[in-house]
Write an enzyme that holds these catalytic residues in place. Sequence first.
Site, PDB file in Angstrom:
ATOM      1  N   ASP A 309      15.513 -15.080   6.594  1.00 10.72           N
ATOM      2  CA  ASP A 309      14.017 -14.379   5.928  1.00 10.72           C
ATOM      3  C   ASP A 309      14.222 -13.672   4.278  1.00 10.72           C
ATOM      4  O   ASP A 309      12.647 -13.827   3.921  1.00 10.72           O
ATOM      5  CB  ASP A 309      14.689 -13.116   6.577  1.00 10.72           C
ATOM      6  N   GLU A 310      15.009 -13.881   3.868  1.00 12.73           N
ATOM      7  CA  GLU A 310      14.787 -13.628   2.279  1.00 12.73           C
ATOM      8  C   GLU A 310      14.648 -14.512   1.249  1.00 12.73           C
ATOM      9  O   GLU A 310      13.571 -14.289   0.486  1.00 12.73           O
ATOM     10  CB  GLU A 310      16.321 -13.111   2.085  1.00 12.73           C
ATOM     11  N   ARG A 311      14.907 -15.737   1.417  1.00 10.32           N
ATOM     12  CA  ARG A 311      14.909 -16.762   1.356  1.00 10.32           C
ATOM     13  C   ARG A 311      13.269 -16.897   1.795  1.00 10.32           C
ATOM     14  O   ARG A 311      12.719 -17.717   0.075  1.00 10.32           O
ATOM     15  CB  ARG A 311      14.985 -17.958   1.645  1.00 10.32           C
TER      16      ARG A 311
END
Lengths: 448, 255
Positions: A309-311
């Site tokens: 998700d972060e990426r």
Amino acid sequence: MFQRSRSKPGDIKKWKATKSGQTNRAKTAAVSCFFLRHWHPTSSDNDDGMAAAATTSRSTKALRPHHILYDERHLAVQQTLRKIIDDKINPQVRDWERDGIFPAHQVFKTLGRVGIFAANKPQKYGGLGKDFSLSIAVAEELGSIACGSVPMSLLVQSDMATPALAEYGSDELRETFLRPSISGDVVACIAVSEPHAGSDVSAIRTTARRSGGDLILNGTKMWITNGEQADWACVLANSVDNSDIHHNKSLICVPLHSEGVHRSRRLEKLGMRCSDTVQLFFDDVRVPVKNIIGREGYGFLQQMKQFNDERLVTVAVALAPLQKCISDTLNYARDRRIFGSTLLDQQYIQYGLAELQIELEATRSLLYRTVLARLDGEDVSLLTAMAKLKVGRLARKVTDRCLQVWGGAGYLDESHIARCFRDLRVFSIGAGSDEVMLSIVHKHMRRC
Amino acid sequence: MRILVGVKRVVDYAVKVRVKPDKSGVVTEGVQHSMNPFDEIALEEAVKLKEKKLATEVVAFSLGGPKSAEILRTALAKGADKAVHVQVSEAEAAKVEPLHVAQALQKLLEKDKFDLVFVGKQAIDDDASQTAPLLAGLLDWPQALYASKVEEGGAGFLKVTREIDGGLDTVKVKLPAVLSADLRLNEPRYATLPNIMKAKKKPLQNIPIKDLGVEIKSQTSILEVSEPPQREAGGFVEDVPALVNKLKEKGFVKN
């Protein structure tokens, strides 16, 4: 959940009525960027009468294709965010950059009330319960903030420190930490990297030893965005005594006002100047065992998932500033006269900008494809790594080439292009470095 | 009290408008549009009246082409309970004048009972400022235009404050009435993400303009739309006497 318009037969029909020969998905991806700010989707729903409005204009240009990923609600969300950013955020960015800090609690509260942290979070804790496409739409629009720091800080809260908590946390833990994070009443940070372990997450040394009903944390965490102002941290620590480095760690909610938590002075960086990045020190910090998110020992695996998700939001948030760099540079080159013509009359400049635009568009398409695959429940770690690598590399290329067109004017500290040049450089380092992305891609290639 | 709020889709205030090459109007194709800012203020006030329990229902109204539906969705996201879209074709939309809007509103009000019609003092595209007074005239209702404050004025009345040259004008207006909103009446809220999601489920009624019996027949014709004249570059003078001489030379100051 969102009904994605691409799957509705009515849309295809409408689409075929305008142009034929290519699939809905492929074609919309190709046109999505340039008109993103300008086009207004027609409705795909028959339940509220909007379709009737759309069909009455069959002869007009209202029959433009649907967005590959967003429906009119995503676009309405982006419009409202854009307005808030223009009114409340961007006028202050220059001062925040100069001061090296922005008022996180104030900004988080303003934007939290609007719901930017709520997108795909459970409704039970104040979330909207929508799918990840809304998170991406929000992240993309946060890219219209005139610096890299503030959107990064906001995304730490929405998509880096909280996804695992939202998915695996106990009800009590979510009530205590997730709800106020969604509303923007508190500021969160994610504490994984250490001075000795960045890319090699499994090598972290921070420990959480049991003492009765408590965990006692010792260790240090590095590169903590929001670290100076944060109220709580999602900490990855070794909590189980075994040698299986992938099953001995846990993600733990740690209130940062606890005894034994120390924060370093604000780290001075090349870019992201108004972001408060610090080192955190845990010196016999006591938190209840129940602060472990989900199953003990599964922190590493949870974090790997959380990284996806972060990426993806990292890719999304980079699109708008990169587009702005290219567009601003085009306009500058059009006005800038040199040797009796304009810079834009030079084929070297024309082709250079065209190349950048093509790459940006390809990256955008890769992001949307990855998100669509994720929504379909596929494992997207490979596509995510590819998109993340691409955006990091492209950010370096776009900002470097555009700055060169601006010459001295771009080298000035306060120019937007200079700010992008220094801020976006982090995209090849943070959220998993280019080299980590390459190794993920390589591992997948070997598997086939 | 039921309130009908007029919201118009206009070229966004932040857009730098360009005149069409044939000088028939300004370029609207491919340009960001949004709700007329003064209508946003009227809507905000109506929603506030509802929050204060002075109003029971807020209905947003727009007359325009297909894309006006987006503006009505925005109105629903900002607190309107229902929306009514009086539909015209894109070609007709370019010809709509305040009188047509007032007539359409009049017809709607014959079918559906409202106690208050609230619109912005003007739309930022044509700056006509006529819809509210025309409607009040057609209905023979009292009007309170350019409102900078709206308060309860006793049973069946509202107290409306207007900013006028040299002070404030306070009007007690009997309901039903027509109001228009001035800039300083309030600061409109932002649509929140949850409300944008909910707006999708609120009712939006479509009424083709012919069902109201209103014909879009131009009362005026546009001869030409042109860019404002370019301001010529100024010059610098050494000192005040030189400035005075220059002004005398140009005939701006008499000897």
